[in-house]
Motif scaffolding. Sequence first.
Motif, PDB file in Angstrom:
ATOM      1  N   THR A  18      -6.039   0.895   4.873  1.00 48.51           N
ATOM      2  CA  THR A  18      -6.176   2.211   4.254  1.00 48.51           C
ATOM      3  C   THR A  18      -4.824   2.742   3.816  1.00 48.51           C
ATOM      4  O   THR A  18      -3.772   2.200   4.189  1.00 48.51           O
ATOM      5  N   ASN A  59       1.269   5.275   1.234  1.00 52.43           N
ATOM      6  CA  ASN A  59       0.964   5.934   2.499  1.00 52.43           C
ATOM      7  C   ASN A  59       1.103   7.433   2.364  1.00 52.43           C
ATOM      8  O   ASN A  59       1.750   7.949   1.459  1.00 52.43           O
ATOM      9  N   ASP A 104      -5.735   7.055  10.527  1.00 57.33           N
ATOM     10  CA  ASP A 104      -6.799   6.265  11.141  1.00 57.33           C
ATOM     11  C   ASP A 104      -6.265   5.012  11.837  1.00 57.33           C
ATOM     12  O   ASP A 104      -7.035   4.153  12.264  1.00 57.33           O
ATOM     13  N   ASN A 105      -4.953   4.922  11.973  1.00 53.23           N
ATOM     14  CA  ASN A 105      -4.370   3.773  12.674  1.00 53.23           C
ATOM     15  C   ASN A 105      -4.684   3.834  14.164  1.00 53.23           C
ATOM     16  O   ASN A 105      -4.636   4.904  14.785  1.00 53.23           O
ATOM     17  N   GLY A 162      -7.177   0.704  10.702  1.00 52.78           N
ATOM     18  CA  GLY A 162      -6.421   1.440   9.706  1.00 52.78           C
ATOM     19  C   GLY A 162      -5.461   0.606   8.879  1.00 52.78           C
ATOM     20  O   GLY A 162      -4.668   1.157   8.105  1.00 52.78           O
ATOM     21  N   THR A 186       0.825  -1.200   0.000  1.00 55.58           N
ATOM     22  CA  THR A 186       0.000   0.000   0.000  1.00 55.58           C
ATOM     23  C   THR A 186       0.859   1.250   0.000  1.00 55.58           C
ATOM     24  O   THR A 186       1.959   1.271   0.542  1.00 55.58           O
ATOM     25  N   THR A 216      -3.662   5.795   4.491  1.00 54.10           N
ATOM     26  CA  THR A 216      -3.188   6.851   5.375  1.00 54.10           C
ATOM     27  C   THR A 216      -2.797   6.251   6.724  1.00 54.10           C
ATOM     28  O   THR A 216      -3.198   5.153   7.082  1.00 54.10           O
TER      29      THR A 216
END
Length: 276
Positions: free
Chosen positions: A192, A68, A197-198, A189, A66, A194
């Motif tokens: 995702t 980031n 939202d972790n 998170g 992913t 980003t």
Amino acid sequence: MKNLKMCFFALLVVSFFSCSKEDEKPNGKVDSEMVGVNMTADFTSELDFNTGIDAASNNSSYSNKTANEAPTTPACATVTVNNTTPGVFPKIFTIDFGTGCTQNGITRSGILTITLSGYVMNNGSTMTIERNNYYVNLRKIEGTVVYTNQTTNASIPQWTRTVTNGKITLLNGAVFTHYGTRTVKQTAGVGTITLGDNIYEVISGTHTINRPNGSTLTSTVLQPLIKKYACNYISQGQLNLQGTVLDGILDYGNNECDNLATYFHNPNGQTYNVNL
């Protein structure tokens, strides 16, 4: 795991009933300085972990699956990496905070060296954090922190955090040593693109603080400590504190993003508010 505003160190002293190093459990008093050092050890480890996550994210080393967001490492810090080729490890990040670099009320100076053996999110990879003349709000932070990825379910990444040769020097010159191992997992998170939202949880483990006069404190995770990446503070969870003076529970609250915690002291049944 707090991206804390370090003013809690001053507030901590007045938040507790006053005591001295010679207090004993039967007196029902609280060693606020020892609690503060214990919290500092956790805070700085997680602060530096976030810095490593940011550096990895900005250098294609967070995950091979992913993309980031841009990192949140302070602009006043200078970040260099030994190689920029994606997928080539180890990667060694040198993060230089100079003589003073402030973000979100936290001032750091000195150098962090962060070594990644592989992608942060891959099983078996390690993140090794070393400090060189490193200070957080004028408190000298020493020791090595190693995060080892032990993920068995890709939807719930997990790390073991081990601190060795830890040392914290306070503004008054007092020196404390510390060590310990804890387990951290990511509960939100993961899928995702980003970091904002972790959500991380410290689910188990112990940490031991040693005071110069020989007194000790061991904190054990009683209920998972919840740390939202987007929040400066641990918002929920409990630690069992046992030591030469302390005997009680530190409670971080009901998942509110605030700087409040409560210490329940078993010997006298008193409750003490802590401002982080």
